[in-house]
Design an enzyme around this catalytic site. Sequence first.
Site, PDB file in Angstrom:
ATOM      1  N   ARG A  16     -38.883 101.342  88.749  1.00 28.01           N
ATOM      2  CA  ARG A  16     -37.756 100.451  89.052  1.00 28.01           C
ATOM      3  C   ARG A  16     -36.911 100.958  90.220  1.00 28.01           C
ATOM      4  O   ARG A  16     -36.106 100.208  90.776  1.00 28.01           O
ATOM      5  CB  ARG A  16     -36.890 100.256  87.807  1.00 28.01           C
ATOM      6  CG  ARG A  16     -37.473  99.247  86.825  1.00 28.01           C
ATOM      7  CD  ARG A  16     -36.571  99.071  85.623  1.00 28.01           C
ATOM      8  NE  ARG A  16     -36.732 100.152  84.662  1.00 28.01           N
ATOM      9  CZ  ARG A  16     -35.996 100.301  83.563  1.00 28.01           C
ATOM     10  NH1 ARG A  16     -35.030  99.445  83.291  1.00 28.01           N
ATOM     11  NH2 ARG A  16     -36.210 101.317  82.742  1.00 28.01           N
ATOM     12  N   GLN A  73     -47.670 116.538  81.943  1.00 33.03           N
ATOM     13  CA  GLN A  73     -48.037 115.337  81.181  1.00 33.03           C
ATOM     14  C   GLN A  73     -48.871 114.459  82.111  1.00 33.03           C
ATOM     15  O   GLN A  73     -48.339 113.712  82.930  1.00 33.03           O
ATOM     16  CB  GLN A  73     -46.788 114.584  80.695  1.00 33.03           C
ATOM     17  CG  GLN A  73     -47.115 113.404  79.782  1.00 33.03           C
ATOM     18  CD  GLN A  73     -45.883 112.582  79.424  1.00 33.03           C
ATOM     19  OE1 GLN A  73     -44.888 112.589  80.142  1.00 33.03           O
ATOM     20  NE2 GLN A  73     -45.958 111.847  78.317  1.00 33.03           N
ATOM     21  N   GLY A  78     -45.343 108.172  76.569  1.00 37.94           N
ATOM     22  CA  GLY A  78     -44.134 108.129  75.770  1.00 37.94           C
ATOM     23  C   GLY A  78     -43.426 109.462  75.671  1.00 37.94           C
ATOM     24  O   GLY A  78     -43.965 110.521  76.011  1.00 37.94           O
ATOM     25  N   THR A  79     -42.191 109.399  75.167  1.00 42.07           N
ATOM     26  CA  THR A  79     -41.344 110.584  75.130  1.00 42.07           C
ATOM     27  C   THR A  79     -41.827 111.629  74.122  1.00 42.07           C
ATOM     28  O   THR A  79     -41.733 112.833  74.371  1.00 42.07           O
ATOM     29  CB  THR A  79     -39.898 110.169  74.799  1.00 42.07           C
ATOM     30  OG1 THR A  79     -39.896 109.306  73.646  1.00 42.07           O
ATOM     31  CG2 THR A  79     -39.260 109.433  75.969  1.00 42.07           C
ATOM     32  N   GLY A 140     -30.569 101.296  70.991  1.00 38.70           N
ATOM     33  CA  GLY A 140     -30.826 101.626  69.590  1.00 38.70           C
ATOM     34  C   GLY A 140     -29.526 101.962  68.885  1.00 38.70           C
ATOM     35  O   GLY A 140     -28.713 102.741  69.399  1.00 38.70           O
ATOM     36  N   ASN A 170     -27.829 105.430  70.447  1.00 36.13           N
ATOM     37  CA  ASN A 170     -28.624 106.619  70.719  1.00 36.13           C
ATOM     38  C   ASN A 170     -28.670 106.840  72.236  1.00 36.13           C
ATOM     39  O   ASN A 170     -29.078 105.960  72.989  1.00 36.13           O
ATOM     40  CB  ASN A 170     -30.036 106.412  70.154  1.00 36.13           C
ATOM     41  CG  ASN A 170     -30.957 107.568  70.468  1.00 36.13           C
ATOM     42  OD1 ASN A 170     -30.525 108.660  70.819  1.00 36.13           O
ATOM     43  ND2 ASN A 170     -32.259 107.325  70.341  1.00 36.13           N
ATOM     44  N   LYS A 351     -24.153 123.183 121.082  1.00 31.75           N
ATOM     45  CA  LYS A 351     -25.457 123.326 120.413  1.00 31.75           C
ATOM     46  C   LYS A 351     -25.964 124.752 120.597  1.00 31.75           C
ATOM     47  O   LYS A 351     -26.097 125.229 121.722  1.00 31.75           O
ATOM     48  CB  LYS A 351     -26.454 122.315 120.994  1.00 31.75           C
ATOM     49  CG  LYS A 351     -27.883 122.472 120.491  1.00 31.75           C
ATOM     50  CD  LYS A 351     -28.766 123.059 121.566  1.00 31.75           C
ATOM     51  CE  LYS A 351     -30.156 123.366 121.064  1.00 31.75           C
ATOM     52  NZ  LYS A 351     -30.970 124.056 122.100  1.00 31.75           N
ATOM     53  N   ASN A 386     -29.716 123.547 130.341  1.00 35.83           N
ATOM     54  CA  ASN A 386     -30.500 124.521 129.577  1.00 35.83           C
ATOM     55  C   ASN A 386     -31.979 124.184 129.436  1.00 35.83           C
ATOM     56  O   ASN A 386     -32.736 124.974 128.898  1.00 35.83           O
ATOM     57  CB  ASN A 386     -29.897 124.689 128.183  1.00 35.83           C
ATOM     58  CG  ASN A 386     -29.870 123.392 127.399  1.00 35.83           C
ATOM     59  OD1 ASN A 386     -29.765 122.311 127.971  1.00 35.83           O
ATOM     60  ND2 ASN A 386     -29.955 123.480 126.085  1.00 35.83           N
ATOM     61  N   TYR A 387     -32.427 123.038 129.913  1.00 31.04           N
ATOM     62  CA  TYR A 387     -33.771 122.555 129.587  1.00 31.04           C
ATOM     63  C   TYR A 387     -34.480 122.082 130.849  1.00 31.04           C
ATOM     64  O   TYR A 387     -33.945 121.273 131.618  1.00 31.04           O
ATOM     65  CB  TYR A 387     -33.640 121.396 128.595  1.00 31.04           C
ATOM     66  CG  TYR A 387     -34.938 120.856 128.050  1.00 31.04           C
ATOM     67  CD1 TYR A 387     -35.932 121.688 127.566  1.00 31.04           C
ATOM     68  CD2 TYR A 387     -35.142 119.480 127.997  1.00 31.04           C
ATOM     69  CE1 TYR A 387     -37.102 121.175 127.043  1.00 31.04           C
ATOM     70  CE2 TYR A 387     -36.318 118.958 127.471  1.00 31.04           C
ATOM     71  CZ  TYR A 387     -37.301 119.805 127.000  1.00 31.04           C
ATOM     72  OH  TYR A 387     -38.453 119.290 126.483  1.00 31.04           O
TER      73      TYR A 387
END
Length: 457
Positions: A16, A73, A78-79, A140, A170, A351, A386-387
């Site tokens: 989901r 698992q 299932g749990t 539940g 629960n 930088k 620098n480059y």
Amino acid sequence: MSNRYAVILAAGQGTRMKSKLYKVLHPVCGKPMVQHVVDQVKTLQIEEMVTIIGHGAEKVQAQLGESSFYALQESQLGTAHAVMQAAPMLEGKEGVTIVVCGDTPLIKSETMEALFQHHEELKAKATILTARIEDPTGYGRIIRNQDGLVEKIVEHKDATEEERKINEINTGTYCFDNAALFAALKNVSNDNVQGEYYLPDVIEILKKQGEVVSAFQTNDLDETLGVNDRVALAEAEKIMRKRINEIHMRNGVTIIDPDHTYIETEVEIGQDTIVYPGTILKGKTIIGMDCHIGPNSEIVSCQIGNETVVRQSAAHNSSVGARVNIGPFAHIRPDSAIADDVKIGNFVEIKKAVFGEGSKASHLSYIGDAEIGSNVNLGCGSITVNYDGKNKFLTKIEDDVFIGCNSNLVAPVTVGKGAYVAAGSTITKDVPEAALSIARAHQVNKENYVEKLNVKK
């Protein structure tokens, strides 16, 4: 106190979420959900913690490292089936096991500790963490007997009209007598529509055996939030962010607008610092005392000294000294080290540079791959070139240097102590100490140029 064990359920894919990232690795305030759970469980004097992994097993294991043992698992059935995978490590041991879902990032160690203690005091074989909710539809229900113990758990679809009026639910977190848990798991059936083995069935098995099953109710419903989709993820983020901000405020930090301030879990902030709206503080950021941060600033994994101001700017993976003034609209890129009493002004980008004490780049400059000494002034438009398209090179500017506006320092190059560079210069050679370097084209004025131009037209 009996031995304590923990099982963390983290095997589900989380369809989901509609994401390439496995559910329990989605971050809440900068930390993966399962890491939140594990960090809380680790404070409970646990003998062994087993995390049940499945989808994304290697990535979950890489995230948690050596803080847990692991059980795979392979098929998500299932749990109860998930908890069964921990049997090789836990079965037969005396003690109490807490089972927690890895997608409940808001659960607190204090609540789990209270759950343990309630379970041990009642000498129960199982204890359910419950909560009361205004609308319990879909949950539940906890059915208690006259002694307050759990008679049964009734799923919403199976509940009578009277049972559906019960709003104690629960939460999916449990404490079990460890030996009783693994004995009961062997009797759990998958005779249901989904063909899965459900952990709540252990409660029914224990009740039929005449064992004591209790329930401990948390007063904080937010803790029980299980994240199954992006909507719940955003809700968890909001709740966690409020928690974090309240902790900082109670520790002496002023947060002007907590609803619009985003601080991750590992950030530290000193007393009497003020954080303004729109500010985002991430990673292992440490901010000193008496600072002003924001508005609309992003700071990621930086160390910032006392009395420093960062206004409408971004700083990443760098260190900033005390009494530094940054912004507005400055950008401190990774691996920069800015000393005390420095000024980094508007539209300045730093930088991988070292900035010495008391130096200034007040506006419109790029300083990359550079070592800047103390008390250096970089005029507007100063650039370290620098480059060369393939490699980066270092610029060194020694103490007490003055760099004029619109100067290009073509690396590798060194400007010696106390030297001056004239405005508009392009420096390609080292400048000696205390020298004045002028490197710009000779000015030529064309007299009457405009009249001649108009004649041509």
